[in-house]
Design an enzyme around this catalytic site. Structure first.
Site, mmCIF file in Angstrom:
data_model
loop_
_atom_site.group_PDB
_atom_site.id
_atom_site.type_symbol
_atom_site.label_atom_id
_atom_site.label_comp_id
_atom_site.label_asym_id
_atom_site.label_seq_id
_atom_site.Cartn_x
_atom_site.Cartn_y
_atom_site.Cartn_z
ATOM 1 N N ARG A 119 0.851 -1.333 0.026
ATOM 2 C CA ARG A 119 -0.048 0.136 0.144
ATOM 3 C C ARG A 119 0.958 1.255 0.001
ATOM 4 N NH1 ARG A 119 -3.068 -3.228 3.480
ATOM 5 N NH2 ARG A 119 -5.031 -4.023 2.679
ATOM 6 N N LYS A 141 2.737 11.870 -10.680
ATOM 7 C CA LYS A 141 1.702 11.141 -11.429
ATOM 8 C C LYS A 141 2.443 9.919 -11.750
ATOM 9 C CE LYS A 141 -1.426 14.495 -13.529
ATOM 10 N NZ LYS A 141 -1.648 14.996 -14.844
ATOM 11 N N GLU A 183 8.125 18.967 -24.402
ATOM 12 C CA GLU A 183 7.684 19.325 -22.948
ATOM 13 C C GLU A 183 8.405 20.611 -22.334
ATOM 14 O OE1 GLU A 183 5.488 18.021 -21.245
ATOM 15 O OE2 GLU A 183 5.154 15.945 -21.815
ATOM 16 N N LYS A 224 6.911 23.500 -12.988
ATOM 17 C CA LYS A 224 6.027 22.338 -12.666
ATOM 18 C C LYS A 224 5.765 22.261 -11.122
ATOM 19 C CE LYS A 224 4.593 17.753 -13.509
ATOM 20 N NZ LYS A 224 4.865 16.660 -14.224
ATOM 21 N N GLU A 234 -4.876 17.937 -9.496
ATOM 22 C CA GLU A 234 -5.409 18.339 -10.903
ATOM 23 C C GLU A 234 -6.773 18.730 -10.724
ATOM 24 O OE1 GLU A 234 -5.550 16.150 -14.987
ATOM 25 O OE2 GLU A 234 -3.496 16.713 -14.517
ATOM 26 N N ARG A 238 -3.225 22.595 -12.083
ATOM 27 C CA ARG A 238 -2.425 21.408 -12.648
ATOM 28 C C ARG A 238 -2.951 21.088 -14.142
ATOM 29 N NH1 ARG A 238 0.585 16.356 -9.477
ATOM 30 N NH2 ARG A 238 1.426 15.655 -11.212
ATOM 31 N N HIS A 245 -1.589 17.877 -24.649
ATOM 32 C CA HIS A 245 -1.573 16.393 -24.406
ATOM 33 C C HIS A 245 -3.092 15.848 -25.006
ATOM 34 C CE1 HIS A 245 1.849 17.389 -22.056
ATOM 35 N NE2 HIS A 245 1.792 16.138 -21.734
#
Length: 363
Positions: A119, A141, A183, A224, A234, A238, A245
């Site tokens: 976990r 992410k 990017e 970022k 997000e 964000r 994308h």
């Protein structure tokens, strides 16, 4: 070396940017360890170049490694299963650290596995590609691709440390470096017009100049980190990081997540199309898309669907692929558009026919 702090309260961490960080990894990782156990996940190309140096840098810390195949195909259910099973084979304890050594594929995959095992195991990102250093290694992410789309399975799981060794960028193939630059340019386009102007002047020198590379990485990471600190999950700002994308992910899906189109190349095409769409909707002047396209062209990046090798689905089918995007809300697809360079915003008020017209014009 410079250090950028990602300020998330108890989950805060540092991103180190500079030369020689892989060779000095032990000094940076040691404070995280209550016992000497680091589990490395990497891929064959990176392992040949950097695994021995990483292990030497870690010193007496034990560092067993799982070496996977490179490429987006590894970021899959099978890749996740294999990684999780390997970590479990090492009989991990919660004091252990998973270390991702590689590009965005390895970082996303290893992070997802670390989030699942027991976990949640702590993990360290050691990104070796430009794309991973400026984007995917920062912000927590993680995820894998499925037949339904890109990064639709995963979790937010922040790293404990990120080591961006800009010396690793010297080993990148030119195409991979250019793809990562997609990017970098995105950051200027979404929220920092001065940075984009800096890139227009200095972008062509990044591949040869270590100081310029480090500055581009630092400024991208700083932007970022600031956005992630404001909106970790997000829910708002964000989403701006997804400029390019929505189009790019649909194109990646259409090309089978293959070498036909690398992620950063898809982002570059997506940024050009997002500015085209913005101009078509009257949100920005016609000069803005032209400036974006001129810079992407100068950097050797694709800008249109016609630049993607092979056949692509029609505009309607591409829009359907976009509809599987994570940014869909209440059944409505949200786009990141712009009122100008450095002035991006998120909207769902985009007529489908305008999107299809932009796609058709790009063929």
């Amino acid at each position: 070396m410079s250090v950028v702090r990602v300020d998330l309260g108890a989950r805060s961490y540092d991103v180190h940017v500079g030369l020689g960080l892989i060779d000095a990894a032990g000094a940076h990782v040691a404070p995280l360890l209550r016992r000497g156990r680091v589990l490395v996940v990497t891929e064959t190309t990176v392992a040949d170049l950097w695994l021995d140096r990483l292990r030497t840098g870690l010193g007496d810390v034990g560092a067993p490694a799982l070496v996977l195949e490179p490429g987006e195909g590894t970021k899959s259910w099978e890749g996740l299963r294999r990684t999780v099973e390997w970590i479990l084979d090492q009989r991990p304890e919660r004091a252990d650290v998973v270390l991702a050594l590689g590009g965005g594929v390895i970082g996303d995959l290893a992070g997802a596995a670390a989030a699942l095992v027991l976990r949640g195991l702590r993990f360290v990102q050691v990104p070796t590609s430009l794309l991973a250093q400026v984007d995917s290694s920062v912000g927590g992410k993680t995820g894998i691709n499925t037949r339904h789309g890109k990064n639709l399975v995963g979790a937010f799981h922040q790293p404990s440390l990120v080591l961006c060794d800009t010396g690793a960028l010297e080993t990148l193939a030119p195409r991979d470096f250019r793809a990562g630059y997609g990017e970098v340019a995105k950051y200027g386009l979404l929220g920092d017009a001065d940075f984009f102007a800096w890139l227009e002047t200095n972008g062509s020198g990044l591949a040869a100049d270590p100081a310029l590379r480090a500055e581009a990485v630092r400024r991208s990471v700083r932007m970022k980190a600031d956005i992630v600190a404001r909106d970790e999950m997000e829910a708002g700002d964000r989403a701006l990081l997804n400029l390019g994308h929505t189009f790019g992910h649909a194109l990646e899906a259409a090309t089978g997540y293959s070498d036909r189109l690398l992620h950063g190349e898809g982002v570059a095409v997506g940024c050009a199309l997002a500015f085209d769409l913005s101009a078509r909707l009257g949100l920005c002047s016609q000069e803005e898309p032209s400036r974006v396209r001129a810079h992407l062209d100068a950097m050797g990046l694709p800008r249109d669907l016609r630049d993607v090798p092979g056949e692509l689905p029609g505009a309607g089918a591409l829009v359907e692929l976009m509809a599987q995007d994570k940014k869909v809300l209440d059944g409505r697809l949200r786009f990141v558009l712009a009122r100008g360079i450095g002035e991006a915003f998120v909207t769902a008020e985009v007529p489908r026919e305008a999107v299809e017209a932009v796609l058709d014009a790009s063929r």
